[in-house]
Design a protein around this motif. Sequence first.
Motif, PDB file in Angstrom:
ATOM      1  N   GLN A 151     -44.800  33.762  17.688  1.00 34.65           N
ATOM      2  CA  GLN A 151     -44.821  32.335  18.005  1.00 34.65           C
ATOM      3  C   GLN A 151     -45.877  32.026  19.059  1.00 34.65           C
ATOM      4  O   GLN A 151     -46.565  31.004  18.974  1.00 34.65           O
ATOM      5  CB  GLN A 151     -43.441  31.898  18.493  1.00 34.65           C
ATOM      6  CG  GLN A 151     -42.378  31.903  17.412  1.00 34.65           C
ATOM      7  CD  GLN A 151     -41.026  31.454  17.921  1.00 34.65           C
ATOM      8  OE1 GLN A 151     -40.839  31.204  19.111  1.00 34.65           O
ATOM      9  NE2 GLN A 151     -40.053  31.360  17.017  1.00 34.65           N
ATOM     10  N   ILE A 178     -45.182  20.225  19.459  1.00 34.31           N
ATOM     11  CA  ILE A 178     -44.450  18.954  19.504  1.00 34.31           C
ATOM     12  C   ILE A 178     -43.121  19.121  20.236  1.00 34.31           C
ATOM     13  O   ILE A 178     -42.668  18.216  20.936  1.00 34.31           O
ATOM     14  CB  ILE A 178     -44.225  18.437  18.065  1.00 34.31           C
ATOM     15  CG1 ILE A 178     -45.567  18.119  17.409  1.00 34.31           C
ATOM     16  CG2 ILE A 178     -43.335  17.203  18.060  1.00 34.31           C
ATOM     17  CD1 ILE A 178     -45.458  17.704  15.960  1.00 34.31           C
ATOM     18  N   GLN A 179     -42.505  20.291  20.087  1.00 28.60           N
ATOM     19  CA  GLN A 179     -41.218  20.526  20.732  1.00 28.60           C
ATOM     20  C   GLN A 179     -41.346  20.914  22.201  1.00 28.60           C
ATOM     21  O   GLN A 179     -40.346  20.889  22.929  1.00 28.60           O
ATOM     22  CB  GLN A 179     -40.471  21.630  19.980  1.00 28.60           C
ATOM     23  CG  GLN A 179     -40.127  21.276  18.546  1.00 28.60           C
ATOM     24  CD  GLN A 179     -39.599  22.461  17.759  1.00 28.60           C
ATOM     25  OE1 GLN A 179     -39.479  23.582  18.284  1.00 28.60           O
ATOM     26  NE2 GLN A 179     -39.274  22.252  16.483  1.00 28.60           N
ATOM     27  N   ASN A 180     -42.549  21.272  22.641  1.00 32.81           N
ATOM     28  CA  ASN A 180     -42.760  21.717  24.018  1.00 32.81           C
ATOM     29  C   ASN A 180     -43.126  20.529  24.900  1.00 32.81           C
ATOM     30  O   ASN A 180     -44.205  19.949  24.780  1.00 32.81           O
ATOM     31  CB  ASN A 180     -43.880  22.768  24.062  1.00 32.81           C
ATOM     32  CG  ASN A 180     -43.953  23.479  25.399  1.00 32.81           C
ATOM     33  OD1 ASN A 180     -43.893  22.848  26.444  1.00 32.81           O
ATOM     34  ND2 ASN A 180     -44.084  24.795  25.361  1.00 32.81           N
ATOM     35  N   ASN A 181     -42.219  20.155  25.790  1.00 36.47           N
ATOM     36  CA  ASN A 181     -42.452  18.997  26.655  1.00 36.47           C
ATOM     37  C   ASN A 181     -43.575  19.239  27.648  1.00 36.47           C
ATOM     38  O   ASN A 181     -44.289  18.305  28.029  1.00 36.47           O
ATOM     39  CB  ASN A 181     -41.157  18.635  27.405  1.00 36.47           C
ATOM     40  CG  ASN A 181     -40.088  18.091  26.477  1.00 36.47           C
ATOM     41  OD1 ASN A 181     -40.402  17.446  25.476  1.00 36.47           O
ATOM     42  ND2 ASN A 181     -38.832  18.365  26.793  1.00 36.47           N
ATOM     43  N   TYR A 210     -47.962  24.118  15.449  1.00 33.99           N
ATOM     44  CA  TYR A 210     -47.969  22.679  15.753  1.00 33.99           C
ATOM     45  C   TYR A 210     -46.547  22.159  15.981  1.00 33.99           C
ATOM     46  O   TYR A 210     -46.337  21.246  16.796  1.00 33.99           O
ATOM     47  CB  TYR A 210     -48.656  21.916  14.617  1.00 33.99           C
ATOM     48  CG  TYR A 210     -50.122  22.254  14.489  1.00 33.99           C
ATOM     49  CD1 TYR A 210     -51.076  21.637  15.285  1.00 33.99           C
ATOM     50  CD2 TYR A 210     -50.558  23.213  13.578  1.00 33.99           C
ATOM     51  CE1 TYR A 210     -52.426  21.956  15.178  1.00 33.99           C
ATOM     52  CE2 TYR A 210     -51.905  23.540  13.468  1.00 33.99           C
ATOM     53  CZ  TYR A 210     -52.827  22.908  14.259  1.00 33.99           C
ATOM     54  OH  TYR A 210     -54.151  23.229  14.159  1.00 33.99           O
ATOM     55  N   ARG A 211     -45.572  22.726  15.273  1.00 31.66           N
ATOM     56  CA  ARG A 211     -44.183  22.320  15.513  1.00 31.66           C
ATOM     57  C   ARG A 211     -43.749  22.704  16.925  1.00 31.66           C
ATOM     58  O   ARG A 211     -43.067  21.926  17.610  1.00 31.66           O
ATOM     59  CB  ARG A 211     -43.266  22.981  14.481  1.00 31.66           C
ATOM     60  CG  ARG A 211     -43.333  22.376  13.096  1.00 31.66           C
ATOM     61  CD  ARG A 211     -42.068  22.682  12.312  1.00 31.66           C
ATOM     62  NE  ARG A 211     -41.814  24.112  12.254  1.00 31.66           N
ATOM     63  CZ  ARG A 211     -42.232  24.912  11.279  1.00 31.66           C
ATOM     64  NH1 ARG A 211     -42.957  24.398  10.275  1.00 31.66           N
ATOM     65  NH2 ARG A 211     -41.951  26.194  11.281  1.00 31.66           N
ATOM     66  N   LYS A 212     -44.142  23.896  17.359  1.00 31.11           N
ATOM     67  CA  LYS A 212     -43.785  24.330  18.706  1.00 31.11           C
ATOM     68  C   LYS A 212     -44.447  23.449  19.769  1.00 31.11           C
ATOM     69  O   LYS A 212     -43.862  23.186  20.821  1.00 31.11           O
ATOM     70  CB  LYS A 212     -44.185  25.791  18.913  1.00 31.11           C
ATOM     71  CG  LYS A 212     -43.375  26.782  18.093  1.00 31.11           C
ATOM     72  CD  LYS A 212     -41.915  26.774  18.495  1.00 31.11           C
ATOM     73  CE  LYS A 212     -41.118  27.778  17.696  1.00 31.11           C
ATOM     74  NZ  LYS A 212     -39.673  27.772  18.090  1.00 31.11           N
TER      75      LYS A 212
END
Length: 294
Positions: free
Chosen positions: A256, A65-68, A61-63
């Motif tokens: 990941q 949010i960081q992935n535009n 979930y962090r990835k």
Amino acid sequence: MGNQSFGDKLFGWGVHALLTLVCIVVLYPLVFVLVASFSSPDAVMRGEVWLWPKDLTWVGYRKIIQNNEILTGYANTLLYTAVGTTINLLLSIAAAYPLSRKDLFGRNAISAMLVLTMFFSGGMVPTYLLVKDLGMLNTMWALIIPGAVSVYNVLIMRTFFQNGIPYEMQEAAAIDGCTNIGMLIRIVLPLSMPVIAVMILFYSVGHWNAYFSALMYLTDRDKYPLQLILREILIQGQMQEMQGVGDNVHAETVMQGEAIKYAVVIVANLPVLLLYPFLQKYFVKGVMIGAVKG
């Protein structure tokens, strides 16, 4: 219920057991994906995750949010679904209501022509050329306009308007001076919420899960829907698994990707899962419409 024979009780137990088994078969993949999205990718790949998260982590979930690209695809899908469902619903009502009226001249012929399109179509290449000639390539409308009306859904709505709403009520409104548009807005649509809810769910789920049209018509990545981004993530993960895990950097990338894969599946299906409870009461009404009342 107390006077049931042993055979009836045995049959009831068998039905309950079968339905329980079906529910488990249907629900377990959803539960597994949810659990895997919160579990360590290494534990998931080793097959150690079943019904409970192992080595709880939020890396997927962090990835996201960081992935535009994922966030942009999510916003695009919301836009395409909202606009597409609205157009689908308006055009389906506009087609179904006149076809349900007994005073429409040639309605059987029109219905036959609509049904004909369910069995015969121009095909993929002519459709692509038509979209290209209309200047809709690489635009949102290429995903919405070609499928703006579903004949199957129009027939469902037409049948509901015919059987679910008494024609005498429409005749009474016409005697009172109500116009056709007023009759549709004031009488037909308020009484048709069950079928409208079904249409909203059918159309919105179709738009939300669509990716092939975007794959054909869109070239700008900023316009990609979420499902197309998800497809790329899944294919990329499969390619990395086929190449094998060599060094630590590559192994971390594979881990990941595995975490992102499950997390994106949950995020992608969350709006549809949240939509159903709000429409459930209309489904119940729709089931009860044909019931015998006394």
